[in-house]
Write a protein that holds these residues in place. Structure first.
Motif, PDB file in Angstrom:
ATOM      1  N   THR A  41       0.826  -1.220   0.000  1.00 45.37           N
ATOM      2  CA  THR A  41       0.000   0.000   0.000  1.00 45.37           C
ATOM      3  C   THR A  41       0.859   1.269   0.000  1.00 45.37           C
ATOM      4  OG1 THR A  41      -0.110   0.028   2.415  1.00 45.37           O
ATOM      5  CG2 THR A  41      -1.858  -1.166   1.247  1.00 45.37           C
ATOM      6  N   ALA A  42       2.136   1.119  -0.264  1.00 48.72           N
ATOM      7  CA  ALA A  42       3.058   2.264  -0.171  1.00 48.72           C
ATOM      8  C   ALA A  42       2.667   3.406  -1.105  1.00 48.72           C
ATOM      9  CB  ALA A  42       4.477   1.798  -0.463  1.00 48.72           C
ATOM     10  N   ASN A  43       2.149   3.063  -2.294  1.00 50.01           N
ATOM     11  CA  ASN A  43       1.789   4.114  -3.262  1.00 50.01           C
ATOM     12  C   ASN A  43       0.344   4.581  -3.136  1.00 50.01           C
ATOM     13  OD1 ASN A  43       4.315   4.107  -4.401  1.00 50.01           O
ATOM     14  ND2 ASN A  43       3.790   2.453  -5.836  1.00 50.01           N
ATOM     15  N   MET A  44      -0.381   4.034  -2.180  1.00 48.80           N
ATOM     16  CA  MET A  44      -1.799   4.387  -2.053  1.00 48.80           C
ATOM     17  C   MET A  44      -1.981   5.464  -0.998  1.00 48.80           C
ATOM     18  SD  MET A  44      -3.097   0.477  -2.340  1.00 48.80           S
ATOM     19  CE  MET A  44      -4.719   0.740  -1.665  1.00 48.80           C
ATOM     20  N   LYS A  45      -2.549   6.571  -1.441  1.00 55.00           N
ATOM     21  CA  LYS A  45      -2.744   7.701  -0.530  1.00 55.00           C
ATOM     22  C   LYS A  45      -4.213   7.804  -0.129  1.00 55.00           C
ATOM     23  CE  LYS A  45       1.526   8.943  -1.279  1.00 55.00           C
ATOM     24  NZ  LYS A  45       2.546   8.469  -0.325  1.00 55.00           N
ATOM     25  N   VAL A  46      -4.431   8.276   1.073  1.00 54.97           N
ATOM     26  CA  VAL A  46      -5.791   8.443   1.574  1.00 54.97           C
ATOM     27  C   VAL A  46      -6.173   9.916   1.512  1.00 54.97           C
ATOM     28  CG1 VAL A  46      -7.294   8.207   3.584  1.00 54.97           C
ATOM     29  CG2 VAL A  46      -5.596   6.456   3.085  1.00 54.97           C
ATOM     30  N   TYR A  47      -7.329  10.196   0.961  1.00 56.42           N
ATOM     31  CA  TYR A  47      -7.848  11.566   0.883  1.00 56.42           C
ATOM     32  C   TYR A  47      -9.157  11.615   1.668  1.00 56.42           C
ATOM     33  CZ  TYR A  47      -4.575  11.949  -3.005  1.00 56.42           C
ATOM     34  OH  TYR A  47      -3.443  11.948  -3.768  1.00 56.42           O
ATOM     35  N   THR A  48      -9.332  12.670   2.435  1.00 54.10           N
ATOM     36  CA  THR A  48     -10.590  12.781   3.179  1.00 54.10           C
ATOM     37  C   THR A  48     -11.332  14.035   2.761  1.00 54.10           C
ATOM     38  OG1 THR A  48      -9.479  13.904   4.985  1.00 54.10           O
ATOM     39  CG2 THR A  48      -9.775  11.552   5.212  1.00 54.10           C
ATOM     40  N   CYS A  49     -12.647  13.932   2.796  1.00 56.59           N
ATOM     41  CA  CYS A  49     -13.499  15.056   2.438  1.00 56.59           C
ATOM     42  C   CYS A  49     -13.933  15.754   3.724  1.00 56.59           C
ATOM     43  CB  CYS A  49     -14.724  14.555   1.671  1.00 56.59           C
ATOM     44  SG  CYS A  49     -15.915  15.856   1.343  1.00 56.59           S
ATOM     45  N   LYS A  50     -13.645  17.045   3.813  1.00 55.70           N
ATOM     46  CA  LYS A  50     -13.995  17.794   5.034  1.00 55.70           C
ATOM     47  C   LYS A  50     -15.504  18.007   5.128  1.00 55.70           C
ATOM     48  CE  LYS A  50      -9.763  18.587   6.448  1.00 55.70           C
ATOM     49  NZ  LYS A  50      -9.256  17.848   7.612  1.00 55.70           N
ATOM     50  N   SER A  51     -16.169  17.875   3.984  1.00 61.09           N
ATOM     51  CA  SER A  51     -17.608  18.146   3.973  1.00 61.09           C
ATOM     52  C   SER A  51     -18.423  16.935   4.435  1.00 61.09           C
ATOM     53  CB  SER A  51     -18.034  18.566   2.569  1.00 61.09           C
ATOM     54  OG  SER A  51     -19.408  18.778   2.528  1.00 61.09           O
ATOM     55  N   CYS A  52     -18.181  15.776   3.767  1.00 64.96           N
ATOM     56  CA  CYS A  52     -19.013  14.603   4.107  1.00 64.96           C
ATOM     57  C   CYS A  52     -18.202  13.557   4.870  1.00 64.96           C
ATOM     58  CB  CYS A  52     -19.630  13.980   2.851  1.00 64.96           C
ATOM     59  SG  CYS A  52     -18.467  13.063   1.819  1.00 64.96           S
ATOM     60  N   SER A  53     -16.949  13.857   5.133  1.00 64.40           N
ATOM     61  CA  SER A  53     -16.007  12.969   5.827  1.00 64.40           C
ATOM     62  C   SER A  53     -15.802  11.629   5.117  1.00 64.40           C
ATOM     63  CB  SER A  53     -16.396  12.756   7.293  1.00 64.40           C
ATOM     64  OG  SER A  53     -17.619  12.096   7.390  1.00 64.40           O
ATOM     65  N   GLY A  54     -16.055  11.627   3.811  1.00 66.94           N
ATOM     66  CA  GLY A  54     -15.754  10.431   3.013  1.00 66.94           C
ATOM     67  C   GLY A  54     -14.256  10.216   2.919  1.00 66.94           C
ATOM     68  N   THR A  55     -13.848   8.956   2.840  1.00 66.19           N
ATOM     69  CA  THR A  55     -12.425   8.626   2.731  1.00 66.19           C
ATOM     70  C   THR A  55     -12.194   7.902   1.414  1.00 66.19           C
ATOM     71  OG1 THR A  55     -12.338   8.378   5.108  1.00 66.19           O
ATOM     72  CG2 THR A  55     -10.505   7.470   3.865  1.00 66.19           C
ATOM     73  N   ILE A  56     -11.326   8.481   0.605  1.00 67.76           N
ATOM     74  CA  ILE A  56     -11.075   7.956  -0.728  1.00 67.76           C
ATOM     75  C   ILE A  56      -9.610   7.555  -0.847  1.00 67.76           C
ATOM     76  CG2 ILE A  56     -11.073   8.546  -3.198  1.00 67.76           C
ATOM     77  CD1 ILE A  56     -13.834   8.326  -1.842  1.00 67.76           C
ATOM     78  N   ILE A  57      -9.389   6.482  -1.586  1.00 61.74           N
ATOM     79  CA  ILE A  57      -8.004   6.040  -1.808  1.00 61.74           C
ATOM     80  C   ILE A  57      -7.672   6.246  -3.281  1.00 61.74           C
ATOM     81  CG2 ILE A  57      -6.428   4.071  -1.685  1.00 61.74           C
ATOM     82  CD1 ILE A  57      -8.592   2.917   0.336  1.00 61.74           C
ATOM     83  N   ALA A  58      -6.494   6.759  -3.541  1.00 61.62           N
ATOM     84  CA  ALA A  58      -6.032   6.891  -4.929  1.00 61.62           C
ATOM     85  C   ALA A  58      -4.542   6.623  -4.939  1.00 61.62           C
ATOM     86  CB  ALA A  58      -6.320   8.291  -5.456  1.00 61.62           C
ATOM     87  N   ASP A  59      -4.041   6.159  -6.068  1.00 64.43           N
ATOM     88  CA  ASP A  59      -2.604   5.909  -6.088  1.00 64.43           C
ATOM     89  C   ASP A  59      -1.853   7.241  -6.248  1.00 64.43           C
ATOM     90  OD1 ASP A  59      -2.734   6.557  -8.722  1.00 64.43           O
ATOM     91  OD2 ASP A  59      -2.044   4.626  -9.480  1.00 64.43           O
ATOM     92  N   GLU A  60      -0.592   7.187  -6.000  1.00 68.56           N
ATOM     93  CA  GLU A  60       0.231   8.406  -5.923  1.00 68.56           C
ATOM     94  C   GLU A  60       0.134   9.216  -7.215  1.00 68.56           C
ATOM     95  OE1 GLU A  60       4.135   8.608  -3.171  1.00 68.56           O
ATOM     96  OE2 GLU A  60       4.210   7.307  -4.936  1.00 68.56           O
ATOM     97  N   THR A  61       0.144   8.546  -8.350  1.00 66.23           N
ATOM     98  CA  THR A  61       0.162   9.263  -9.634  1.00 66.23           C
ATOM     99  C   THR A  61      -1.208   9.844  -9.994  1.00 66.23           C
ATOM    100  OG1 THR A  61      -0.171   7.128 -10.685  1.00 66.23           O
ATOM    101  CG2 THR A  61       2.064   7.958 -10.654  1.00 66.23           C
ATOM    102  N   SER A  62      -2.283   9.132  -9.675  1.00 60.28           N
ATOM    103  CA  SER A  62      -3.615   9.604 -10.040  1.00 60.28           C
ATOM    104  C   SER A  62      -4.055  10.775  -9.160  1.00 60.28           C
ATOM    105  CB  SER A  62      -4.649   8.483  -9.918  1.00 60.28           C
ATOM    106  OG  SER A  62      -4.236   7.370 -10.646  1.00 60.28           O
ATOM    107  N   GLY A  63      -3.920  10.624  -7.871  1.00 60.98           N
ATOM    108  CA  GLY A  63      -4.350  11.659  -6.935  1.00 60.98           C
ATOM    109  C   GLY A  63      -5.854  11.817  -6.924  1.00 60.98           C
ATOM    110  N   ALA A  64      -6.338  12.701  -6.094  1.00 62.17           N
ATOM    111  CA  ALA A  64      -7.771  12.977  -6.024  1.00 62.17           C
ATOM    112  C   ALA A  64      -7.944  14.425  -5.618  1.00 62.17           C
ATOM    113  CB  ALA A  64      -8.437  12.055  -5.014  1.00 62.17           C
ATOM    114  N   THR A  65      -8.865  15.119  -6.256  1.00 65.61           N
ATOM    115  CA  THR A  65      -9.079  16.529  -5.931  1.00 65.61           C
ATOM    116  C   THR A  65     -10.451  16.788  -5.328  1.00 65.61           C
ATOM    117  OG1 THR A  65      -9.823  16.893  -8.202  1.00 65.61           O
ATOM    118  CG2 THR A  65      -7.506  17.398  -7.711  1.00 65.61           C
ATOM    119  N   SER A  66     -11.452  16.027  -5.752  1.00 63.77           N
ATOM    120  CA  SER A  66     -12.782  16.253  -5.191  1.00 63.77           C
ATOM    121  C   SER A  66     -13.446  14.939  -4.807  1.00 63.77           C
ATOM    122  CB  SER A  66     -13.658  17.018  -6.189  1.00 63.77           C
ATOM    123  OG  SER A  66     -13.804  16.259  -7.366  1.00 63.77           O
ATOM    124  N   CYS A  67     -14.358  15.043  -3.852  1.00 67.37           N
ATOM    125  CA  CYS A  67     -15.027  13.861  -3.320  1.00 67.37           C
ATOM    126  C   CYS A  67     -16.066  13.343  -4.330  1.00 67.37           C
ATOM    127  CB  CYS A  67     -15.709  14.229  -2.000  1.00 67.37           C
ATOM    128  SG  CYS A  67     -16.692  12.905  -1.313  1.00 67.37           S
TER     129      CYS A  67
END
Lengths: 70, 363
Positions: free
Chosen positions: B69-95
């Motif tokens: 899971t080294a390349n998998m980053k966790v992103y959290t949404c401050k609005s709905c507190s959803g937790t999303i996983i994306a790999d390092e290269t893809s990233g995530a900007t919105s929930c």
């Protein structure tokens, strides 16, 4: 009289058409059961018995709304 | 002290009483009469088909390997507190669930590793085309809604699901009715014959999915079923590249209730289909015992888009494997009323003209 009947037909047809369009806006619903995930040919019926319990006859006079039971 | 049994009326379900004059069991509500032996057998069968044993082996999901899971980053949404996983290269900007910005919370860790994954079969262009078709085919949605939709923001998301497989050993009782109608000079008659249909046997279900994400609405996820599990492959983090993934926050134990409900209803529907030749059939009692009950943890591909309109959130989803697209749309009440009036006026006018022509021909 002819206009009133025409109006009723018009309202019914409009209601059916618009009601059908409104119902198509909702496409999200929970599934009933799990039919799509039944293993093909897995059903094996070991008991298949229909038992007659009894019968009841209700009669209604043809010219009145009164219902009688025997 | 002897046990006092209550016998149910096969016609209406009320409590039967013994009628000493007729030497039969009689229903005080619907006046039906039945022989004692018939009623006794009927109630014995009903009691046999009650009580479930639907327990599951504790299985599903494995431990992550070191470094997986080294390349998998966790992103959290401050609005709905959803937790999303994306790999390092893809990233995530919105929930994907609410459309609000997400922030990176760190490197993914913990939780279980999915057993299987169904890789995306349909790309973003197919998802955008399906969404456009879905909206354009609906006549009564607000025009402004069509204008405001931001189709480009549709996101590919792997949704966590628990998959349940078991053989259901079932015992069921159905109440069936047959009606016969006839008339004579004075009366209309309806003869109702009552039957008890007893069915027992086995039926197997494989990979019944239950949504493992609290953020993904259950009805939305079930609406895009079925998924074809035969196309599932062993999980590998490489499949996540270019997509987002959610991790389960509804445990297997919390999902068992819905799985049992679906399997029991599925078994009832299948056995009910064997009760034929009647006007009405109703399941009165059923018992289900599960054999070889196992579960898996998997990721299923979903294209998802969230749109907010008049402070109300609308979520659309497409099965990333089959292309099935769903999503409730708002009703433009003004447009509906206008269309209703237009159709009513047109049909009324046509019918009135026809009635005038017919009366003219008659007169």
């Amino acid at each position: 009289m002819g206009f009133l009947i025409s109006l009723v037909i018009g309202l019914i047809v409009a209601g059916v058409v618009v009601g059908s369009m409104v119902s198509k806006l909702k496409t999200v619903h929970m599934q009933k059961g799990a039919a799509a995930y039944t293993v093909h040919n897995s059903m094996n019926l070991t008991v298949n018995r229909d038992v007659f319990l009894g019968k009841k006859v209700e009669k209604t006079p043809r010219n009145t709304q009164t219902q009688q039971k025997r | 002290m002897s046990e006092v049994n209550e016998y149910k009326c096969p016609c209406c379900g009320a409590r039967l009483e013994f009628n000493s004059a007729a030497q039969n069991m009689k229903c005080p509500y619907c006046d039906s009469e039945f022989p004692v032996s018939t009623v006794e057998n009927y109630n014995v069968e009903l009691n046999n088909a009650s009580g479930d044993d639907m327990s599951w082996e504790s299985s599903g999901g494995t431990e992550w390997a070191d470094g997986e899971t080294a390349n998998m980053k966790v992103y959290t949404c401050k609005s709905c507190s959803g937790t999303i996983i994306a790999d390092e290269t893809s990233g995530a900007t919105s929930c994907p669930y609410c459309g609000n910005p997400v922030v990176m919370a760190g490197v993914f860790s913990g939780d279980l590793r999915p057993d299987r994954i169904i890789p995306f079969k349909l790309d973003k262009n197919a998802a955008k085309a399906a969404l456009t078709k879905h909206i354009e085919s609906k006549k009564l949605i607000p025009k402004v809604f069509k204008d405001q939709n931001h189709i480009d923001e549709i996101k590919g998301l792997y949704v966590p699901v628990w998959l349940f497989s078991a053989e259901a050993d079932t015992n069921m009782c159905f109440r069936a009715e047959k009606k016969k109608r006839w008339s004579d000079a004075n009366y209309n008659y309806i003869e109702t014959s009552y039957f008890q249909a007893v069915r027992a046997g086995k039926i197997s279900f494989a990979q019944v999915p239950v949504d493992g994400s609290s953020k993904m609405p259950d009805d939305l996820m079930e609406s895009i079923e079925p998924f074809e599990f035969t196309q599932a492959v062993d999980f590998n983090t490489a499949y996540l590249s270019g997509y987002l993934a959610d991790k389960y926050d509804v445990t297997r134990e919390q999902s068992v209730g819905r799985a049992n409900e679906r399997i029991k209803t599925g078994a009832e529907m299948a056995f009910r289909d064997t009760v034929t030749g009647y006007d009405t059939v109703k399941c009165e009692s059923s018992s289900v015992k599960l054999n070889n009950a196992k579960s898996l943890y998997a990721l299923y591909p979903v294209w998802i888009l969230t749109t907010t309109w008049e402070d109300k959130k609308f979520i659309f989803a497409m099965n990333g494997q089959t292309g099935k697209f769903v999503g409730n749309l708002p009703l433009d009440k003004g447009a509906a009323i206008r269309l209703f009036a237009l159709i009513a006026a047109a049909v009324t006018a046509v019918c009135f003209v026809i009635s005038l022509i017919l009366s003219g021909m008659g007169g």
